[in-house]
Motif scaffolding. Structure first.
Motif, PDB file in Angstrom:
ATOM      1  N   ALA A  29       0.836  -1.204   0.000  1.00 11.97           N
ATOM      2  CA  ALA A  29       0.000   0.000   0.000  1.00 11.97           C
ATOM      3  C   ALA A  29       0.873   1.258   0.000  1.00 11.97           C
ATOM      4  CB  ALA A  29      -0.941   0.013   1.200  1.00 11.97           C
ATOM      5  N   VAL A  30       0.273   2.333  -0.485  1.00 10.23           N
ATOM      6  CA  VAL A  30       0.904   3.653  -0.437  1.00 10.23           C
ATOM      7  C   VAL A  30       0.011   4.552   0.409  1.00 10.23           C
ATOM      8  CG1 VAL A  30       1.617   5.683  -1.759  1.00 10.23           C
ATOM      9  CG2 VAL A  30       2.001   3.384  -2.687  1.00 10.23           C
ATOM     10  N   TYR A  31       0.605   5.218   1.398  1.00  7.62           N
ATOM     11  CA  TYR A  31      -0.129   6.093   2.304  1.00  7.62           C
ATOM     12  C   TYR A  31       0.309   7.538   2.066  1.00  7.62           C
ATOM     13  CZ  TYR A  31      -0.885   1.602   4.625  1.00  7.62           C
ATOM     14  OH  TYR A  31      -1.208   0.290   4.894  1.00  7.62           O
ATOM     15  N   VAL A  32      -0.681   8.418   1.903  1.00  8.45           N
ATOM     16  CA  VAL A  32      -0.393   9.839   1.673  1.00  8.45           C
ATOM     17  C   VAL A  32      -1.188  10.653   2.690  1.00  8.45           C
ATOM     18  CG1 VAL A  32      -0.480  11.759   0.044  1.00  8.45           C
ATOM     19  CG2 VAL A  32      -0.040   9.432  -0.792  1.00  8.45           C
ATOM     20  N   TYR A  33      -0.464  11.492   3.454  1.00  9.53           N
ATOM     21  CA  TYR A  33      -1.125  12.333   4.452  1.00  9.53           C
ATOM     22  C   TYR A  33      -1.075  13.784   3.978  1.00  9.53           C
ATOM     23  CZ  TYR A  33      -2.393  14.449   8.900  1.00  9.53           C
ATOM     24  OH  TYR A  33      -3.034  15.169   9.876  1.00  9.53           O
ATOM     25  N   ASP A  34      -2.255  14.377   3.779  1.00  4.94           N
ATOM     26  CA  ASP A  34      -2.324  15.735   3.226  1.00  4.94           C
ATOM     27  C   ASP A  34      -2.648  16.788   4.276  1.00  4.94           C
ATOM     28  OD1 ASP A  34      -4.940  15.182   3.780  1.00  4.94           O
ATOM     29  OD2 ASP A  34      -5.684  15.468   1.740  1.00  4.94           O
ATOM     30  N   SER A  35      -2.277  16.524   5.530  1.00  5.02           N
ATOM     31  CA  SER A  35      -2.480  17.421   6.677  1.00  5.02           C
ATOM     32  C   SER A  35      -3.935  17.462   7.157  1.00  5.02           C
ATOM     33  CB  SER A  35      -2.003  18.848   6.380  1.00  5.02           C
ATOM     34  OG  SER A  35      -2.922  19.540   5.557  1.00  5.02           O
ATOM     35  N   LYS A  36      -4.819  16.794   6.454  1.00  2.00           N
ATOM     36  CA  LYS A  36      -6.220  16.725   6.872  1.00  2.00           C
ATOM     37  C   LYS A  36      -6.670  15.287   7.119  1.00  2.00           C
ATOM     38  CE  LYS A  36      -7.659  20.956   4.488  1.00  2.00           C
ATOM     39  NZ  LYS A  36      -8.561  21.544   3.465  1.00  2.00           N
ATOM     40  N   ARG A  37      -6.229  14.391   6.257  1.00  6.67           N
ATOM     41  CA  ARG A  37      -6.614  12.993   6.419  1.00  6.67           C
ATOM     42  C   ARG A  37      -5.602  12.093   5.725  1.00  6.67           C
ATOM     43  NH1 ARG A  37      -9.757  10.882   2.028  1.00  6.67           N
ATOM     44  NH2 ARG A  37      -9.993  12.389   0.338  1.00  6.67           N
ATOM     45  N   LEU A  38      -5.599  10.850   6.145  1.00  6.44           N
ATOM     46  CA  LEU A  38      -4.692   9.865   5.580  1.00  6.44           C
ATOM     47  C   LEU A  38      -5.399   9.125   4.449  1.00  6.44           C
ATOM     48  CD1 LEU A  38      -1.973   8.358   5.732  1.00  6.44           C
ATOM     49  CD2 LEU A  38      -3.053   6.788   7.365  1.00  6.44           C
ATOM     50  N   GLN A  39      -4.798   9.151   3.271  1.00  7.78           N
ATOM     51  CA  GLN A  39      -5.349   8.439   2.126  1.00  7.78           C
ATOM     52  C   GLN A  39      -4.524   7.184   1.870  1.00  7.78           C
ATOM     53  OE1 GLN A  39      -6.505  11.000  -1.268  1.00  7.78           O
ATOM     54  NE2 GLN A  39      -5.689  12.709  -0.093  1.00  7.78           N
ATOM     55  N   THR A  40      -5.220   6.078   1.638  1.00 11.76           N
ATOM     56  CA  THR A  40      -4.570   4.785   1.436  1.00 11.76           C
ATOM     57  C   THR A  40      -4.869   4.264   0.042  1.00 11.76           C
ATOM     58  OG1 THR A  40      -4.837   4.292   3.797  1.00 11.76           O
ATOM     59  CG2 THR A  40      -4.320   2.454   2.330  1.00 11.76           C
ATOM     60  N   TYR A  41      -3.807   3.845  -0.669  1.00 10.06           N
ATOM     61  CA  TYR A  41      -3.952   3.289  -2.008  1.00 10.06           C
ATOM     62  C   TYR A  41      -3.481   1.833  -1.973  1.00 10.06           C
ATOM     63  CZ  TYR A  41      -4.314   8.231  -3.141  1.00 10.06           C
ATOM     64  OH  TYR A  41      -4.702   9.558  -3.166  1.00 10.06           O
ATOM     65  N   ASP A  42      -4.442   0.932  -2.113  1.00  6.22           N
ATOM     66  CA  ASP A  42      -4.168  -0.500  -2.013  1.00  6.22           C
ATOM     67  C   ASP A  42      -3.506  -0.994  -3.298  1.00  6.22           C
ATOM     68  OD1 ASP A  42      -4.090  -3.151  -1.419  1.00  6.22           O
ATOM     69  OD2 ASP A  42      -6.261  -3.449  -1.348  1.00  6.22           O
ATOM     70  N   LEU A  43      -2.275  -1.481  -3.186  1.00  7.95           N
ATOM     71  CA  LEU A  43      -1.530  -1.935  -4.361  1.00  7.95           C
ATOM     72  C   LEU A  43      -1.901  -3.356  -4.777  1.00  7.95           C
ATOM     73  CD1 LEU A  43       2.016  -0.553  -3.493  1.00  7.95           C
ATOM     74  CD2 LEU A  43       0.283   0.468  -4.973  1.00  7.95           C
ATOM     75  N   THR A  44      -2.548  -4.085  -3.888  1.00 12.99           N
ATOM     76  CA  THR A  44      -2.903  -5.463  -4.233  1.00 12.99           C
ATOM     77  C   THR A  44      -3.922  -5.514  -5.375  1.00 12.99           C
ATOM     78  OG1 THR A  44      -4.652  -5.493  -2.536  1.00 12.99           O
ATOM     79  CG2 THR A  44      -2.458  -6.263  -1.889  1.00 12.99           C
ATOM     80  N   GLN A  45      -4.614  -4.390  -5.606  1.00 17.59           N
ATOM     81  CA  GLN A  45      -5.572  -4.338  -6.708  1.00 17.59           C
ATOM     82  C   GLN A  45      -4.868  -4.270  -8.058  1.00 17.59           C
ATOM     83  OE1 GLN A  45      -8.264  -1.095  -5.970  1.00 17.59           O
ATOM     84  NE2 GLN A  45      -8.966  -1.916  -4.013  1.00 17.59           N
ATOM     85  N   ALA A  46      -3.547  -4.048  -8.031  1.00 18.48           N
ATOM     86  CA  ALA A  46      -2.785  -3.948  -9.280  1.00 18.48           C
ATOM     87  C   ALA A  46      -2.017  -5.233  -9.573  1.00 18.48           C
ATOM     88  CB  ALA A  46      -1.824  -2.767  -9.207  1.00 18.48           C
ATOM     89  N   LYS A  47      -2.477  -6.364  -9.046  1.00 16.28           N
ATOM     90  CA  LYS A  47      -1.762  -7.626  -9.234  1.00 16.28           C
ATOM     91  C   LYS A  47      -1.628  -8.006 -10.700  1.00 16.28           C
ATOM     92  CE  LYS A  47      -2.503  -9.928  -4.790  1.00 16.28           C
ATOM     93  NZ  LYS A  47      -3.086 -11.091  -4.092  1.00 16.28           N
ATOM     94  N   GLY A  48      -2.656  -7.713 -11.469  1.00 15.52           N
ATOM     95  CA  GLY A  48      -2.608  -8.089 -12.873  1.00 15.52           C
ATOM     96  C   GLY A  48      -2.031  -7.017 -13.778  1.00 15.52           C
ATOM     97  N   ALA A  49      -1.603  -5.903 -13.182  1.00 12.92           N
ATOM     98  CA  ALA A  49      -1.101  -4.797 -13.991  1.00 12.92           C
ATOM     99  C   ALA A  49       0.334  -5.053 -14.453  1.00 12.92           C
ATOM    100  CB  ALA A  49      -1.165  -3.500 -13.190  1.00 12.92           C
ATOM    101  N   LYS A  50       0.760  -4.250 -15.409  1.00 13.71           N
ATOM    102  CA  LYS A  50       2.108  -4.373 -15.951  1.00 13.71           C
ATOM    103  C   LYS A  50       3.153  -3.965 -14.917  1.00 13.71           C
ATOM    104  CE  LYS A  50       4.932  -2.705 -19.808  1.00 13.71           C
ATOM    105  NZ  LYS A  50       4.958  -1.809 -21.009  1.00 13.71           N
TER     106      LYS A  50
END
Length: 218
Positions: free
Chosen positions: A137-158
């Motif tokens: 996962a990639v976590y991005v904090y923009d001073s207001k909230r923590l956003q999470t991007y699940d990388l497991t959804q890209a298993k079939g990606a290039k």
């Protein structure tokens, strides 16, 4: 008749091209403004907006262009080579690594591709981190909230490799996109702002005219 119409069109175009300069050096220019039609006034503002947008693009070139290149240089040296494959990240060299930009204190990144447990918002705040790269996962904090991007959804990606060449290519693409977007945005903001401000001033003039019973023509 066609030649006469063409000549009048050329004269009108030539006059519009000179108007921004006349507005600076010629006071009688402003005496003619109330006589112009709405279309002519809107065209003049649109034309003037081109100068404003060009100035914004030049400012972007002077201030942002070197910063984008500097950011690419910094990322190429400071960040490890990162690969996304099968929904998980790997890095070379491996192991946890915290990187902070020397000039931008808010730009702090942690690369820990062995970590699989979720990153909490409190950790991002306490360590003053902007980005945390974990294995899945990639976590991005923009001073207001923590956003999470699940990388497991890209298993079939290039397979994607983020390295020095990637940062250079990203910098080039950013500059290519930045100039036309900056130009169009600056022109649109100028065009609509001038119309909005003119409408506001007109409203104030109407109110003052009514309150003071001046009976002025508008």
């Amino acid at each position: 008749r066609g030649g006469k119409g063409l000549a009048e069109s050329d004269t009108l175009s030539s006059s519009m091209l000179r108007e921004p300069f006349q507005s600076i050096v010629s006071f009688p220019f402003y005496l003619k403004v109330p006589q112009k039609s709405f279309a002519a006034t809107a065209g003049y503002i649109a034309y003037l907006g081109l100068f404003f947008a060009t100035g914004v693009v030049l400012a972007i070139f002077v201030h942002m262009h070197p910063k984008i290149d500097a950011a690419a240089d910094w990322a190429s040296v400071a960040l490890p080579r990162i690969t996304l494959d099968g929904g998980r990240l790997t890095s070379v060299p491996p192991g946890p690594r915290e990187v902070r930009h020397p000039d931008i204190a808010e730009l702090a990144i942690v690369i820990d591709v062995d970590r699989t447990d979720p990153v909490q918002e409190s950790e991002m705040v306490n360590r003053k981190l902007l980005v945390y790269l974990a294995q899945n996962a990639v976590y991005v904090y923009d001073s207001k909230r923590l956003q999470t991007y699940d990388l497991t959804q890209a298993k079939g990606a290039k397979r994607v490799e983020v390295n020095e060449a990637f940062y250079r290519a990203f910098a080039r693409a950013s500059k290519i996109v930045l100039y036309p977007v900056g130009f169009i945005t600056a022109w649109a903001v100028f065009f609509f702002w001038k119309h909005a401000s003119a409408a506001l001033y007109a409203l104030l003039a109407f109110l003052l005219n009514a309150l003071m019973d001046s009976s002025l023509d508008f």
